[in-house]
Write an enzyme that holds these catalytic residues in place. Structure first.
Site, short mmCIF file in Angstrom:
data_model
loop_
_atom_site.label_atom_id
_atom_site.label_comp_id
_atom_site.label_asym_id
_atom_site.label_seq_id
_atom_site.Cartn_x
_atom_site.Cartn_y
_atom_site.Cartn_z
N GLU A 324 67.25 56.41 77.72
CA GLU A 324 65.99 56.93 77.19
C GLU A 324 64.89 56.60 78.18
O GLU A 324 64.51 55.45 78.34
CB GLU A 324 65.72 56.31 75.81
CG GLU A 324 64.78 57.13 74.98
CD GLU A 324 63.34 56.80 75.27
OE1 GLU A 324 62.66 57.62 75.91
OE2 GLU A 324 62.89 55.73 74.86
N CYS A 359 56.55 55.82 76.10
CA CYS A 359 57.46 56.82 76.64
C CYS A 359 57.13 58.18 76.04
O CYS A 359 57.29 59.20 76.70
CB CYS A 359 58.90 56.44 76.38
SG CYS A 359 59.28 56.11 74.68
#
Ligand SMILES: *[C@@H]1O[C@H](CO)[C@@H](O)[C@H](O)[C@H]1NC(C)=O
Ligand SMILES: *[C@@H]1O[C@H](CO)[C@@H](O)[C@H](O)[C@H]1NC(C)=O
Ligand SMILES: *[C@@H]1O[C@H](CO)[C@@H](O)[C@H](O)[C@H]1NC(C)=O
Ligand SMILES: *[C@@H]1O[C@H](CO)[C@@H](O)[C@H](O)[C@H]1NC(C)=O
Ligand SMILES: *[C@@H]1O[C@H](CO)[C@@H](O)[C@H](O)[C@H]1NC(C)=O
Length: 614
Positions: A324, A359
């Protein structure tokens, strides 16, 4: 009709009303409550799962108004001169030293994996009741100690208490409680249709069972030292795995405390605490860990350059990874948005929460022309009031906290300079900020950059900082095109008034997650989370996050009726070794294929006839 009703005698009338009431109201209500609360959440009221009370000592450094000594450059660093096996933790908002920690040696890593395996062999047999009790105990502790947890996360990361309450605590509670409510159902054996072959399908059942993998690892980023650390831990405990988390070298102090908290929960419930262990080292020494044969799975949350190293190292043992990474997330704003003030609040939170170190932070705001003008005006005004600093000890009212370190400030300035030289306009910020009270803190001014275009580096490269960039699109198609045209594909938002239109846009975005008329809610809703393109692969969160930490074991078996009748399936004589008649055997299987897969009735009948003959 009324006249007829009145002709009923009283008791008939009442009888009819109460029957109707019972059928139309009581039955559906009871059914609804049963379905929603009892069947779906069967164990929420189970006394065996009552959370237990914990008493956890709070470290000195985590107390309010702590007066720790401040580091000064050149010692304001996680590295200590001439001490290659030590890592220093300090508060990036104030420069206060939090502690010095030894890196985990290779021998210790080996031992951790052995200990984890031992704990896991016990734990893989544990009941969901006990697993939920662990999560409920943790959830209760977090709810009752939000202040302490937030302060610990803030001291190590420099963020504001509000950022911690949303980005660390709320999302972790959501994850815990989602798994408490839906986790068991996600991991139940999944019944499959079985063979499509008409004949074999009559005989066989198929199902998938989810079994724990063993000892798994997570390498997590520093931007959410509580949430990013706990997420994989919660999922691996619930799936029956042991986990070793390699925390970021930037946030060892808080990671250690958080892992110790979980180990205390385990210990208090008589569970082997080595189910959850922490390892820390410098990035250049992480290969030994990520290529360890004792690990069954790696979850990596971090940046693309490091991901290449982790995946390469894990490949030595063919260890599967979920990766990720960051993104270049966009918000697409259409002209028909009803309330631009309200929308600007969403965009500000999405951009500046944790000083932009997210993120799924908003990196690009792509607007149609009318929306562009409106939002530029609003942001120009609202950003001039932004206050930077530290509220860890609640001394100041502030909007944005510090960044984890100052090592990317030069990069920010270069990106801004490049954009301005190519025609962008800098409205606010654009440089590091020296706070009068915390001169050692790592602060960067909240920045507003408008007229950004695709040929500028800042349009393409992930910033991971407090920079709001505005991009003007001529129409919806070019807005989608702009959104799609980076190498990343993590998250997006679209805002407007026509749902059909927004829905169409959502379908055309090259992205792992899209929120319609909101920001990042796919994350909070515990949907499977993960990106496409260079934002990574695999999903954590939600059902897929849980089953992803399991072996999906396929089991095939005879149908219950056959088992009950004592009929076993066997190799037909025509194809049994030694093959007596090769041609006959061939014709047999050929007919079997027609009988099993042809969809023309007459062909099937003929095939059955041939099968019967052979
Ligand atoms: C600070 O850094 C300097 C230069 O690297 C070093 O000589 C000194 O020992 C450090 N001081 C402390 C207290 O670590
Ligand atoms: C786990 O369960 C299996 C089957 O229920 C049992 O055979 C095994 O002994 C158990 N192992 C432990 C360590 O409890
Ligand atoms: C989409 O964007 C690319 C580059 O960003 C450009 O070359 C292309 O012409 C655009 N296509 C449309 C339909 O706007
Ligand atoms: C909403 O968008 C759809 C698809 O673009 C369009 O067909 C429809 O006319 C729009 N509805 C309104 C009320 O504008
Ligand atoms: C995203 O935009 C690009 C550029 O216009 C286009 O080629 C691509 O088809 C779009 N993606 C999807 C899924 O529609």
């Amino acid at each position: 009709m009324i006249a007829i009703d009145f002709s009923f005698r009283d008791w008939q009338w009442q009888y009819q009303i109460s029957t109707t009431f019972f059928i139309c109201v009581i039955v559906p209500t009871v059914y609804y409550i049963h379905a929603k609360y009892i069947t779906k959440y069967p164990n929420n009221y189970n006394r065996l799962e009552e959370p237990i009370k914990l008493v956890v000592p709070i470290p000195q450094e985590a107390k309010p108004h702590w007066k720790g000594k401040r580091l000064h450059p050149p010692n304001l660093s996680i590295r200590i001169p001439n001490e290659p096996t030590k890592i220093q933790s300090y508060c990036p908002a104030t420069g206060q030293l939090l502690g010095v920690f030894s890196v985990t040696s290779k021998e210790e890593m080996n031992q951790q994996i052995i200990n984890g395996k031992r704990a896991q062999l016990q734990w893989k047999n544990s009941s969901f009741i006990l697993r939920r009790k662990v999560l409920k105990t943790l959830s209760r502790y977090i709810i009752e100690n939000q202040e302490d947890i937030a302060r610990i996360a803030c001291r190590d990361s420099g963020k504001t208490k509000l950022d911690a309450s949303m980005g660390e605590i709320m999302v972790t509670l959501e994850k815990l409680n989602w798994i408490i409510s839906h986790g068991e159902r996600s991991l139940r054996p999944s019944q499959r249709p079985g063979p499509s072959n008409l004949l074999i399908g009559l005989m066989k059942n198929g199902e998938v069972r989810y079994e724990p993998l063993g000892v798994v690892a997570a390498l997590v980023s520093w931007n959410y030292p509580f949430h990013n650390l706990l997420g994989p831990i919660i999922a691996s405990i619930f799936t029956g795995n042991a986990i070793i988390v390699k925390c970021s070298e930037q946030v060892i102090w808080s990671s250690k405390w958080f892992v110790d908290l979980i180990r205390l929960v385990l210990k208090s419930l008589d569970i082997d605490e080595d189910l959850v262990q922490l390892c820390c080292c410098f990035p250049e020494d992480a290969d030994y860990f990520t290529s360890h044969p004792g690990l069954s799975h790696i979850t990596f949350i971090g940046s693309k350059p490091v991901a290449h190293k982790v995946v390469e190292s894990a490949a030595k043992e063919l260890t599967p990874c979920v990766v990720e990474l960051g993104g270049k997330d966009s918000v697409i704003v259409l002209d028909d948005v009803k309330n631009f003030e309200a929308l600007s609040s969403v965009i500000l939170r999405g951009t500046f929460q944790s000083a932009g170190q997210n993120c799924i932070g908003i990196e690009r705001v792509i607007c149609l022309p009318k929306a562009y003008e409106k939002l530029v005006d609003i942001f120009t005004e609202r950003l001039s009031d932004f206050r930077i600093g530290s509220d860890i000890d609640q001394l100041d009212e502030i909007d944005m906290g510090a960044m984890i370190s100052d090592n990317r400030f030069q990069n920010f300035e270069e990106l801004i300079e490049d954009a301005v030289s190519k025609g962008a306009k800098l409205i606010h910020g654009g440089k590091p900020y020296q706070h009068p009270n915390y001169p050692q803190g790592h602060y960067f001014e909240p920045t507003l950059l408008i007229n950004v275009e695709p040929h500028m580096r800042i349009f393409q490269e992930e910033v991971f900082g407090p920079i709001l960039t505005m991009i003007k699109a001529t129409d919806i198609e070019s807005a989608i095109n702009l959104s799609n045209s980076t190498e990343y594909g993590l998250g997006n938002s679209v805002f407007g008034s026509n749902f059909t239109q927004l829905n169409n846009i959502a379908n055309q975005l090259e992205s792992g997650n899209v929120a319609i008329n909101d920001f990042a809610t796919f994350y909070v809703a515990q949907l499977p989370f993960g990106g496409i393109k260079k934002s990574g692969y695999g999903k954590f969160g939600g059902e897929e996050g849980l089953t992803g930490l399991c072996v999906a074991k396929s089991i095939v078996m005879d149908k219950p009726l056959l088992r009950w009748l004592g009929i076993a399936t066997a190799i037909p004589p025509a194809i049994d070794y030694p093959i007596k008649d090769d041609k006959k055997a061939w014709r047999f299987v050929r007919s079997l294929n027609i009988a099993g897969y042809d969809n023309r009735v007459w062909e099937i009948i003929k095939a059955f006839e041939k099968l019967a003959k052979s």
